[in-house]
Scaffold this active site. Structure first.
Site, PDB file in Angstrom:
ATOM      1  N   ASN A  34       0.855  -1.185   0.000  1.00  0.00           N
ATOM      2  CA  ASN A  34       0.000   0.000   0.000  1.00  0.00           C
ATOM      3  C   ASN A  34       0.890   1.233   0.000  1.00  0.00           C
ATOM      4  OD1 ASN A  34      -2.148  -1.731   0.344  1.00  0.00           O
ATOM      5  ND2 ASN A  34      -2.925  -0.719   2.155  1.00  0.00           N
ATOM      6  N   ARG A  35       0.366   2.354  -0.442  1.00  0.00           N
ATOM      7  CA  ARG A  35       1.083   3.622  -0.322  1.00  0.00           C
ATOM      8  C   ARG A  35       1.045   4.075   1.124  1.00  0.00           C
ATOM      9  NH1 ARG A  35       1.972   5.982  -5.223  1.00  0.00           N
ATOM     10  NH2 ARG A  35       0.364   5.502  -6.752  1.00  0.00           N
TER      11      ARG A  35
END
Ligand code: CTP
Ligand code: CA
Length: 223
Positions: A34-35
């Site tokens: 995920n960012r």
């Protein structure tokens, strides 16, 4: 380490914080993630330590320095993060700020997957454990204050109301991450606080460090 407690609003309290992304391996050179820069979670850990707490920060892979005053446990995958969180209990407060991968490849290959000129094989995924929901639902050693985060791109408040009920946490911090180049990786954040009783409070846009300090004040008041 000396057993002496530092003064401050969280003196004598134990706090655990999760931060950063998880990396879910596909093969030895590739992963799903995920960012997340880890900035907000690390800021909360630093603020809690400055407020006198004994802090364990459980962090996925990030490129920022360790926060001063916290014990840092580094993990890779969601399953490693859950194990490290359980090992850090009991605590008074648990803050789940990590951007945990919802799914992982069903099988992490032991050798690099090579291109062979044909269509790539589809990537089969399985769901990861929900760390926040697991801890909030514990009967033994449930932290007194369990705090979740929600990163949403739309229907922020509606999703947050649904999420706090589903996760069983005491406080949910929701942020709108729809602005490209904004909250994720950035230095500033604008959050909405949702209580278990449905009370909603929206904060102005602030530095993530300031959000961390204000959240820690709130935790101290809620204990
Ligand atoms: N979380 C967690 N373990 C997971 C997924 C999420 O502990 N496997 C925690 C996050 O750290 C955050 C909260 O749950 O505190 C909400 O995460 P979010 O991704 O917004 O919610 P999900 O339940 O995963 O739902 P969705 O991604 O579908 O919106
Ligand atoms: Ca998710």
């Amino acid at each position: 380490l000396s057993g002496r407690t530092k003064p401050g609003p969280l003196a004598g309290r134990r706090v655990l914080v999760t931060s950063g992304p998880t990396h879910e391996p596909i093969d030895p050179v590739r992963y799903l993630a995920n960012r997340s820069s880890g900035r907000q979670g690390h800021a909360i850990a630093a603020a809690a330590a400055a407020a006198g707490a004994t802090v364990t920060l459980i962090s996925g892979p990030v490129a920022i320095p360790d926060p001063p005053g916290a014990k840092v446990v580094r993990v890779g995958t969601a399953r490693e993060m859950l194990e490290a969180v359980e090992a850090a209990l009991p605590t008074d407060v648990a803050v789940f700020c990590a951007a945990v991968g919802d799914w992982r490849p069903a099988e992490a290959r032991g050798a690099k997957i090579k291109k062979d000129g044909t269509a790539p094989a589809p990537l089969a995924l399985v769901e990861n454990p929900d760390i926040l929901a697991t801890i909030a639902g514990r009967s033994a050693d449930r932290p007194r204050l369990v705090v979740g985060f929600a990163a949403e791109t739309d229907r922020v408040i509606e999703n947050a109301r649904e999420k706090i009920a589903r996760k069983g946490c005491d406080l949910l911090v929701a942020n709108d991450v729809s602005h490209e180049g904004g909250v994720m990786g950035g230095a500033r954040n604008s959050v909405h606080l949702l209580g278990r009783d449905g009370a909603l409070e929206s904060w102005p846009e602030l530095d993530k460090d300031e959000v961390g300090r204000r959240l820690v004040e709130r935790f101290a008041a809620m204990l």
